[in-house]
Design an enzyme around this catalytic site. Structure first.
Site, PDB file in Angstrom:
ATOM      1  N   HIS A  93       0.823  -1.214   0.000  1.00 40.19           N
ATOM      2  CA  HIS A  93       0.000   0.000   0.000  1.00 40.19           C
ATOM      3  C   HIS A  93       0.861   1.270   0.000  1.00 40.19           C
ATOM      4  O   HIS A  93       0.681   2.138   0.859  1.00 40.19           O
ATOM      5  CB  HIS A  93      -0.913   0.037   1.243  1.00 40.19           C
ATOM      6  CG  HIS A  93      -1.910  -1.069   1.314  1.00 40.19           C
ATOM      7  ND1 HIS A  93      -2.491  -1.487   2.490  1.00 40.19           N
ATOM      8  CD2 HIS A  93      -2.454  -1.847   0.351  1.00 40.19           C
ATOM      9  CE1 HIS A  93      -3.346  -2.470   2.247  1.00 40.19           C
ATOM     10  NE2 HIS A  93      -3.328  -2.710   0.951  1.00 40.19           N
TER      11      HIS A  93
HETATM   12  C1  FAD Z   1      -0.662  -7.619  -4.450  1.00 37.39           C
HETATM   13  C2  FAD Z   1      -1.485  -6.433  -4.032  1.00 37.39           C
HETATM   14  C3  FAD Z   1      -2.641  -6.627  -3.298  1.00 37.39           C
HETATM   15  C4  FAD Z   1      -3.414  -5.532  -2.924  1.00 37.39           C
HETATM   16  N1  FAD Z   1      -4.611  -5.762  -2.305  1.00 37.39           N
HETATM   17  C5  FAD Z   1      -5.447  -4.736  -2.079  1.00 37.39           C
HETATM   18  C6  FAD Z   1      -6.754  -4.979  -1.593  1.00 37.39           C
HETATM   19  O1  FAD Z   1      -7.177  -6.129  -1.388  1.00 37.39           O
HETATM   20  N2  FAD Z   1      -7.568  -3.922  -1.385  1.00 37.39           N
HETATM   21  C7  FAD Z   1      -7.160  -2.641  -1.601  1.00 37.39           C
HETATM   22  O2  FAD Z   1      -7.933  -1.718  -1.343  1.00 37.39           O
HETATM   23  N3  FAD Z   1      -5.909  -2.377  -2.062  1.00 37.39           N
HETATM   24  C8  FAD Z   1      -5.062  -3.390  -2.351  1.00 37.39           C
HETATM   25  N4  FAD Z   1      -3.836  -3.138  -2.891  1.00 37.39           N
HETATM   26  C9  FAD Z   1      -3.445  -1.740  -3.140  1.00 37.39           C
HETATM   27  C10 FAD Z   1      -4.227  -1.004  -4.238  1.00 37.39           C
HETATM   28  O3  FAD Z   1      -4.580  -1.871  -5.288  1.00 37.39           O
HETATM   29  C11 FAD Z   1      -3.410   0.188  -4.745  1.00 37.39           C
HETATM   30  O4  FAD Z   1      -3.179   1.073  -3.672  1.00 37.39           O
HETATM   31  C12 FAD Z   1      -4.082   0.996  -5.848  1.00 37.39           C
HETATM   32  O5  FAD Z   1      -4.464   0.158  -6.909  1.00 37.39           O
HETATM   33  C13 FAD Z   1      -3.122   2.080  -6.349  1.00 37.39           C
HETATM   34  O6  FAD Z   1      -3.729   2.816  -7.376  1.00 37.39           O
HETATM   35  P1  FAD Z   1      -2.926   3.921  -8.197  1.00 37.39           P
HETATM   36  O7  FAD Z   1      -3.904   4.524  -9.139  1.00 37.39           O
HETATM   37  O8  FAD Z   1      -2.211   4.810  -7.265  1.00 37.39           O
HETATM   38  O9  FAD Z   1      -1.802   3.135  -9.000  1.00 37.39           O
HETATM   39  P2  FAD Z   1      -1.937   1.927 -10.020  1.00 37.39           P
HETATM   40  O10 FAD Z   1      -3.255   1.263  -9.919  1.00 37.39           O
HETATM   41  O11 FAD Z   1      -0.723   1.104  -9.817  1.00 37.39           O
HETATM   42  O12 FAD Z   1      -1.904   2.622 -11.451  1.00 37.39           O
HETATM   43  C14 FAD Z   1      -0.763   3.171 -12.041  1.00 37.39           C
HETATM   44  C15 FAD Z   1      -0.803   2.888 -13.522  1.00 37.39           C
HETATM   45  O13 FAD Z   1       0.117   3.733 -14.188  1.00 37.39           O
HETATM   46  C16 FAD Z   1       0.846   2.976 -15.129  1.00 37.39           C
HETATM   47  N5  FAD Z   1       2.135   3.674 -15.309  1.00 37.39           N
HETATM   48  C17 FAD Z   1       3.101   3.838 -14.381  1.00 37.39           C
HETATM   49  N6  FAD Z   1       4.121   4.552 -14.886  1.00 37.39           N
HETATM   50  C18 FAD Z   1       3.782   4.848 -16.167  1.00 37.39           C
HETATM   51  C19 FAD Z   1       4.447   5.546 -17.197  1.00 37.39           C
HETATM   52  N7  FAD Z   1       5.640   6.124 -17.029  1.00 37.39           N
HETATM   53  N8  FAD Z   1       3.820   5.652 -18.394  1.00 37.39           N
HETATM   54  C20 FAD Z   1       2.596   5.101 -18.602  1.00 37.39           C
HETATM   55  N9  FAD Z   1       1.939   4.411 -17.649  1.00 37.39           N
HETATM   56  C21 FAD Z   1       2.519   4.294 -16.440  1.00 37.39           C
HETATM   57  C22 FAD Z   1       0.971   1.602 -14.491  1.00 37.39           C
HETATM   58  O14 FAD Z   1       1.285   0.605 -15.420  1.00 37.39           O
HETATM   59  C23 FAD Z   1      -0.403   1.456 -13.865  1.00 37.39           C
HETATM   60  O15 FAD Z   1      -1.322   0.905 -14.778  1.00 37.39           O
HETATM   61  C24 FAD Z   1      -3.003  -4.201  -3.254  1.00 37.39           C
HETATM   62  C25 FAD Z   1      -1.833  -4.017  -3.969  1.00 37.39           C
HETATM   63  C26 FAD Z   1      -1.079  -5.110  -4.378  1.00 37.39           C
HETATM   64  C27 FAD Z   1       0.171  -4.882  -5.173  1.00 37.39           C
END
Ligand code: FAD
Length: 531
Positions: free
Chosen positions: A469
């Site tokens: 997280h």
């Molecule tokens: C194994 C695991 C289990 C989890 N379980 C839970 C759970 O059960 N419940 C819960 O609430 N949370 C859970 N989490 C955490 C939660 O899923 C994340 O906190 C959340 O998805 C983060 O969202 P975000 O939009 O910040 O980033 P992300 O969803 O990671 O999105 C970022 C996106 O940007 C893209 N990207 C990055 N850099 C670039 C670039 N330079 N150019 C183009 N694209 C790029 C990536 O490929 C990705 O698609 C878990 C996480 C993991 C890893």
């Protein structure tokens, strides 16, 4: 030329792409480094670990060794591809405590108190339990209950918790967190309801939304302190797209600060190390990294009453796979940690300080410890709700496609160790209750030799990990370390916002997916209001 460009199709970026393109007058472009490919395993909730080590769907970063965890580095999985980390996560639907958001507001972020964000959580939601004070229906994100616990060990933990005086709870999104029971999940009819399926797919046929995949954003194009577009690399070629209104960075807590720094937004001295011209001197970029540290308390079981890969259990596993294949029935229709909750490690604290994910299998080292998986037993994974240790994300080098340098700095603050030590003792208390009499075998980890607080603390340092997280690396606020203001605009640069888990000033007491989706909803509302 587009009106809006969003970098990253994850939990926040996918929501923003949907909401901005709802109005057909807005020309929206979503750039995603990962592919548009679908994996059958993503949609099977019980197969949630399947992409833990698959680079196509997971960035699989690795952090620097932590002093606090005995010089160990840690795997940092992050989803890659449409849906981002919501495509590989555990699907638990939680938001934390209202005071988490009221604290954000008190830190100088008007409009982020719980009363302000609750309507946005409800807006996304289509909750199986219906609409009410804390929940919404009719939204794009399905939230469902567990139909039943398929493994005896799951109900035993709930019963033993009650025997130990911990209340039963099946609602973890109200004002009360303390208790143990079944979580709710972003699952619909036995299928993962990640951001791809819930937000991106329904918008993908809109003519005003262009989705460019396998496109790694390498730089934010900036002219006279105004973001004008994105440079990205696709099939080895550098390309550019331009935005007339705004560029929104939603790359997640590791990639967003990396992209800002590569574009000259960050600590001037740090950028100089890599010969990057500083466009905007913001020393908070990449700092304030927060993560939930965890320790697993693992017991073996006297009975074959959980999930095991033991040879003798393979017939049952096969039966479960067939049940799922034929009618989406059986345990594979659910995530693995169905049971969990919150504990207080002391009577005099108001809000629980420990979260539990209870797994009816012996799970260690991200599932790589096959020896344990082949035995019968259970794991109570506990994490500190509001840890105090701070880490950072910096550049490894100036190459945009290099992994960022991640320093989780787990357990740097003694408070975090102390809470985990108390948590281990609480879980032992629960597992010593009569409900477990015929089931609980030996404690495998931390193990019976860790008796005193000092011994438990040492075991915590040697075995602690994190629950995936990461947040806080482009924090919102109005102090010296703030990267974005309360409207998520990058301080000092026009037409540029960051919207993802990185903007949380302080980590919330729960899993971070739903709060990040909420951040996507709020960002969308603010962007559309400005337009
Ligand atoms: C194994 C695991 C289990 C989890 N379980 C839970 C759970 O059960 N419940 C819960 O609430 N949370 C859970 N989490 C955490 C939660 O899923 C994340 O906190 C959340 O998805 C983060 O969202 P975000 O939009 O910040 O980033 P992300 O969803 O990671 O999105 C970022 C996106 O940007 C893209 N990207 C990055 N850099 C670039 C670039 N330079 N150019 C183009 N694209 C790029 C990536 O490929 C990705 O698609 C878990 C996480 C993991 C890893």
């Amino acid at each position: 030329m587009f009106d809006y460009i969003i970098v990253g199709g994850g939990s926040a970026g996918g929501v923003i792409a949907n909401r901005l393109s709802e109005n057909s007058n807005n020309k929206v472009c979503l750039i995603e480094a990962g592919s548009a490919d679908r994996s059958l395993l993503v949609s099977i909730p019980g197969a949630l670990g399947a992409h833990m080590f698959v680079r196509k769907f997971n960035w699989m970063f690795r952090s620097q060794p932590d002093i606090g965890t005995d010089q160990r580095g840690h795997l940092c999985p992050r989803g890659k591809g449409l849906g981002g980390t919501s495509s590989i996560n555990g699907m638990v639907y939680t938001r934390g405590h209202s005071s988490d958001y009221d604290n954000w507001e008190a830190l100088g972020n008007p409009g982020w108190g719980f009363k302000d964000v609750l309507p946005l959580f409800k807006k996304s939601e289509d909750n199986e339990n219906g609409a009410g004070g804390y929940h919404g229906t009719g939204g794009l994100l399905p939230v469902s209950n567990v139909d039943k616990n398929y493994y005896k060990l799951e109900d035993i933990f709930i019963k033993a918790s009650q025997e130990a005086g911990v209340p039963f709870r099946d609602e973890f999104n109200s004002d009360k967190l303390e208790g143990v029971g079944n979580y709710q999940f972003t699952i619909k009819n036995g299928q993962r309801a990640g951001v791809r399926k819930s937000f991106i797919d329904p918008a993908s046929t809109r003519k005003n939304l262009t989705i460019i995949t396998e496109a790694h954003a390498t730089k934010i194009l900036i002219e006279n302190k105004k973001a004008t577009g994105i440079q990205y690399q696709q099939n080895g070629e550098l390309k550019e797209v331009f935005a007339s209104k705004e560029v929104i960075i939603s790359g997640g807590a590791f990639n967003s600060p990396q992209l800002l720094m590569l574009s000259g937004i960050g600590d001037k001295d740090e950028l100089a190390k890599f010969d990057i011209d500083c466009v905007c001197d913001l020393k908070g970029v990449g700092q304030n990294l927060q993560e939930h540290p965890t320790i697993s308390i693992i017991f073996n079981s006297l009975k074959k009453d959980g999930y095991s890969l033991a040879l003798g259990a393979l017939a049952t596993r096969m039966k479960e796979a067939i049940q799922f294949a034929l009618g989406k029935k059986g345990p594979l229709r659910h995530s693995l940690p169905k049971v969990g909750g919150y504990l207080k490690t002391a009577e005099d604290i108001d809000v629980p300080d420990i979260q539990i994910h209870y797994i009816p299998t012996m799970l260690a080292d991200h599932g790589l410890n096959v020896d344990l998986l082949m035995q019968h037993g259970f794991t109570a994974e506990i994490n500190v709700c509001r840890p105090k240790s701070l880490g950072s994300v910096t550049l490894r080098n100036a190459k945009p496609t290099s992994d960022p340098l991640i320093n989780l700095n787990l357990l740097d603050d003694p408070y975090d160790v102390d809470v985990l030590v108390k948590g281990v003792k609480k879980i032992r208390e629960i597992c010593n209750m009569p409900a477990y009499n015929k089931h609980k075998g030996e404690e495998i980890s931390p193990g019976k030799d860790s008796k005193t607080d000092e011994e438990i603390a040492q075991a915590v340092r040697e075995n602690a990990a994190h629950v995936y997280h990461p947040v806080g690396t482009c924090k919102m606020g109005n102090d010296d370390m703030a990267v974005v203001d309360a409207s998520l605009k990058v301080i000092g640069i026009d037409s540029l916002r960051v919207a993802d888990a990185s903007i949380m000033p302080v980590i919330i007491s729960a899993n971070t997916n739903a709060p990040t989706i909420m951040i996507g909803e709020k960002a969308s509302e603010m962007i559309l209001a400005d337009a």
